[in-house]
Design a protein around this motif. Structure first.
Motif, PDB file in Angstrom:
ATOM      1  N   HIS A 147      40.557  52.900  30.102  1.00 15.63           N
ATOM      2  CA  HIS A 147      39.852  52.938  31.371  1.00 15.63           C
ATOM      3  C   HIS A 147      40.695  52.423  32.536  1.00 15.63           C
ATOM      4  N   ILE A 157      30.531  53.694  34.934  1.00 18.85           N
ATOM      5  CA  ILE A 157      31.574  54.064  35.896  1.00 18.85           C
ATOM      6  C   ILE A 157      30.980  54.142  37.298  1.00 18.85           C
ATOM      7  N   TYR A 176      36.418  50.050  37.366  1.00 17.40           N
ATOM      8  CA  TYR A 176      35.722  50.982  38.255  1.00 17.40           C
ATOM      9  C   TYR A 176      34.959  50.243  39.350  1.00 17.40           C
TER      10      TYR A 176
END
Length: 84
Positions: free
Chosen positions: A8, A41, A56
């Motif tokens: 991520h 997200i 995020y």
């Protein structure tokens, strides 16, 4: 077959390098897991990792969507901006 884990931090960095462009985040075995990641997200909610973090941020700086693929559900995201 074990799926590779989504990186991520790397994905969020790539998204910031290409604002407005949809990029794949990862493939998930079922839609429930994919929908949960997509929500995290969008909202900047922690990803459930040991340190409780998420790349995020800020909340609302990313959009996400899911798509059915042959062996599960794929999550896509794009960076739309926001104050750091």
């Amino acid at each position: 077959m074990k799926r590779p884990r989504a990186d991520h931090k790397e994905v969020a960095h790539a998204l910031r390098q290409h604002p407005g462009v949809w990029l794949p985040v990862g493939d998930y075995r079922n839609s429930i897991s994919a929908d949960d990641i997509a929500r995290r997200i969008r909202t900047g909610y922690p990803l459930g990792n040991a340190d409780g973090s998420t790349p995020y941020l800020p909340a609302g700086a990313y959009e996400s969507r899911t798509e059915l693929v042959d062996d599960g559900t794929r999550v896509h995201a794009r960076y739309i901006g926001g104050a750091a």
